[in-house]
Design a protein around this motif. Structure first.
Motif, PDB file in Angstrom:
ATOM      1  N   SER A 227       0.816  -1.211   0.000  1.00  0.00           N
ATOM      2  CA  SER A 227       0.000   0.000   0.000  1.00  0.00           C
ATOM      3  C   SER A 227       0.852   1.265   0.000  1.00  0.00           C
ATOM      4  O   SER A 227       0.375   2.337  -0.307  1.00  0.00           O
ATOM      5  N   LYS A 228       2.122   1.151   0.339  1.00  0.00           N
ATOM      6  CA  LYS A 228       2.989   2.324   0.421  1.00  0.00           C
ATOM      7  C   LYS A 228       4.103   2.322  -0.613  1.00  0.00           C
ATOM      8  O   LYS A 228       4.997   3.143  -0.545  1.00  0.00           O
ATOM      9  N   GLY A 229       4.071   1.426  -1.579  1.00  0.00           N
ATOM     10  CA  GLY A 229       5.145   1.383  -2.579  1.00  0.00           C
ATOM     11  C   GLY A 229       6.418   0.891  -1.919  1.00  0.00           C
ATOM     12  O   GLY A 229       6.393  -0.059  -1.165  1.00  0.00           O
ATOM     13  N   GLY A 230       7.525   1.541  -2.178  1.00  0.00           N
ATOM     14  CA  GLY A 230       8.759   1.210  -1.503  1.00  0.00           C
ATOM     15  C   GLY A 230       9.582   0.136  -2.176  1.00  0.00           C
ATOM     16  O   GLY A 230      10.463  -0.439  -1.557  1.00  0.00           O
ATOM     17  N   SER A 231       9.343  -0.162  -3.427  1.00  0.00           N
ATOM     18  CA  SER A 231      10.128  -1.179  -4.101  1.00  0.00           C
ATOM     19  C   SER A 231      10.939  -0.551  -5.224  1.00  0.00           C
ATOM     20  O   SER A 231      10.630   0.538  -5.705  1.00  0.00           O
ATOM     21  N   LEU A 232      11.945  -1.282  -5.636  1.00  0.00           N
ATOM     22  CA  LEU A 232      12.742  -0.827  -6.766  1.00  0.00           C
ATOM     23  C   LEU A 232      11.891  -0.812  -8.033  1.00  0.00           C
ATOM     24  O   LEU A 232      12.032   0.080  -8.869  1.00  0.00           O
ATOM     25  N   ALA A 233      10.973  -1.760  -8.154  1.00  0.00           N
ATOM     26  CA  ALA A 233      10.072  -1.777  -9.311  1.00  0.00           C
ATOM     27  C   ALA A 233       9.211  -0.519  -9.331  1.00  0.00           C
ATOM     28  O   ALA A 233       8.970   0.058 -10.391  1.00  0.00           O
ATOM     29  N   TRP A 234       8.756  -0.097  -8.167  1.00  0.00           N
ATOM     30  CA  TRP A 234       7.966   1.136  -8.075  1.00  0.00           C
ATOM     31  C   TRP A 234       8.807   2.327  -8.556  1.00  0.00           C
ATOM     32  O   TRP A 234       8.313   3.180  -9.308  1.00  0.00           O
ATOM     33  N   ALA A 235      10.044   2.373  -8.133  1.00  0.00           N
ATOM     34  CA  ALA A 235      10.916   3.480  -8.523  1.00  0.00           C
ATOM     35  C   ALA A 235      11.078   3.536 -10.040  1.00  0.00           C
ATOM     36  O   ALA A 235      10.974   4.607 -10.639  1.00  0.00           O
ATOM     37  N   TRP A 236      11.303   2.385 -10.672  1.00  0.00           N
ATOM     38  CA  TRP A 236      11.458   2.372 -12.124  1.00  0.00           C
ATOM     39  C   TRP A 236      10.161   2.742 -12.823  1.00  0.00           C
ATOM     40  O   TRP A 236      10.182   3.400 -13.867  1.00  0.00           O
ATOM     41  N   ARG A 237       9.012   2.334 -12.270  1.00  0.00           N
ATOM     42  CA  ARG A 237       7.730   2.735 -12.867  1.00  0.00           C
ATOM     43  C   ARG A 237       7.563   4.251 -12.815  1.00  0.00           C
ATOM     44  O   ARG A 237       7.063   4.857 -13.765  1.00  0.00           O
ATOM     45  N   MET A 238       7.967   4.876 -11.718  1.00  0.00           N
ATOM     46  CA  MET A 238       7.878   6.336 -11.608  1.00  0.00           C
ATOM     47  C   MET A 238       8.763   7.002 -12.660  1.00  0.00           C
ATOM     48  O   MET A 238       8.358   7.972 -13.299  1.00  0.00           O
ATOM     49  N   ILE A 239       9.972   6.488 -12.841  1.00  0.00           N
ATOM     50  CA  ILE A 239      10.885   7.054 -13.837  1.00  0.00           C
ATOM     51  C   ILE A 239      10.300   6.882 -15.239  1.00  0.00           C
ATOM     52  O   ILE A 239      10.329   7.812 -16.047  1.00  0.00           O
ATOM     53  N   ASP A 240       9.755   5.695 -15.529  1.00  0.00           N
ATOM     54  CA  ASP A 240       9.145   5.461 -16.840  1.00  0.00           C
ATOM     55  C   ASP A 240       7.959   6.390 -17.077  1.00  0.00           C
ATOM     56  O   ASP A 240       7.798   6.930 -18.174  1.00  0.00           O
ATOM     57  N   ARG A 241       7.118   6.589 -16.064  1.00  0.00           N
ATOM     58  CA  ARG A 241       5.990   7.505 -16.206  1.00  0.00           C
ATOM     59  C   ARG A 241       6.479   8.918 -16.454  1.00  0.00           C
ATOM     60  O   ARG A 241       5.914   9.646 -17.279  1.00  0.00           O
ATOM     61  N   HIS A 242       7.537   9.323 -15.776  1.00  0.00           N
ATOM     62  CA  HIS A 242       8.114  10.661 -15.961  1.00  0.00           C
ATOM     63  C   HIS A 242       8.635  10.814 -17.397  1.00  0.00           C
ATOM     64  O   HIS A 242       8.427  11.853 -18.035  1.00  0.00           O
ATOM     65  N   ARG A 243       9.307   9.799 -17.897  1.00  0.00           N
ATOM     66  CA  ARG A 243       9.833   9.838 -19.264  1.00  0.00           C
ATOM     67  C   ARG A 243       8.716   9.940 -20.304  1.00  0.00           C
ATOM     68  O   ARG A 243       8.898  10.552 -21.352  1.00  0.00           O
ATOM     69  N   ARG A 244       7.568   9.313 -20.009  1.00  0.00           N
ATOM     70  CA  ARG A 244       6.424   9.386 -20.929  1.00  0.00           C
ATOM     71  C   ARG A 244       5.614  10.659 -20.727  1.00  0.00           C
ATOM     72  O   ARG A 244       4.565  10.846 -21.342  1.00  0.00           O
ATOM     73  N   ARG A 245       6.095  11.536 -19.870  1.00  0.00           N
ATOM     74  CA  ARG A 245       5.460  12.821 -19.572  1.00  0.00           C
ATOM     75  C   ARG A 245       4.074  12.646 -18.954  1.00  0.00           C
ATOM     76  O   ARG A 245       3.182  13.459 -19.158  1.00  0.00           O
ATOM     77  N   GLU A 246       3.893  11.558 -18.194  1.00  0.00           N
ATOM     78  CA  GLU A 246       2.648  11.361 -17.470  1.00  0.00           C
ATOM     79  C   GLU A 246       2.707  12.154 -16.167  1.00  0.00           C
ATOM     80  O   GLU A 246       3.754  12.686 -15.799  1.00  0.00           O
ATOM     81  N   SER A 247       1.613  12.206 -15.496  1.00  0.00           N
ATOM     82  CA  SER A 247       1.518  12.995 -14.266  1.00  0.00           C
ATOM     83  C   SER A 247       2.287  12.324 -13.122  1.00  0.00           C
ATOM     84  O   SER A 247       1.859  11.301 -12.585  1.00  0.00           O
TER      85      SER A 247
END
Length: 57
Positions: A9-29
């Motif tokens: 429920s709180k994230g905290g994984s390396l997979a979560w971190a990479w998903r955030m970076i990928d979303r940022h690269r795709r210019r998502e919110s």
């Protein structure tokens, strides 16, 4: 080391971190503090830091 979050429920994984970076690269919110937190987590686990002035830095 597992990439699964300790508390899903709180994230905290390396997979979560990479998903955030990928979303940022795709210019998502993504909020700036989420990107900073994700970059710090990746750097902490891998020992590598982002390249200065790269699209994700």
């Amino acid at each position: 080391m597992s990439t699964e979050p300790i508390n899903k429920s709180k994230g905290g994984s390396l997979a979560w971190a990479w998903r955030m970076i990928d979303r940022h690269r795709r210019r998502e919110s993504v909020r700036p503090h989420q990107v900073e937190f994700a970059l710090a987590a990746i750097a902490n686990v891998t020992g590598r830091h982002p390249i200065h002035r790269s699209p994700t830095h």
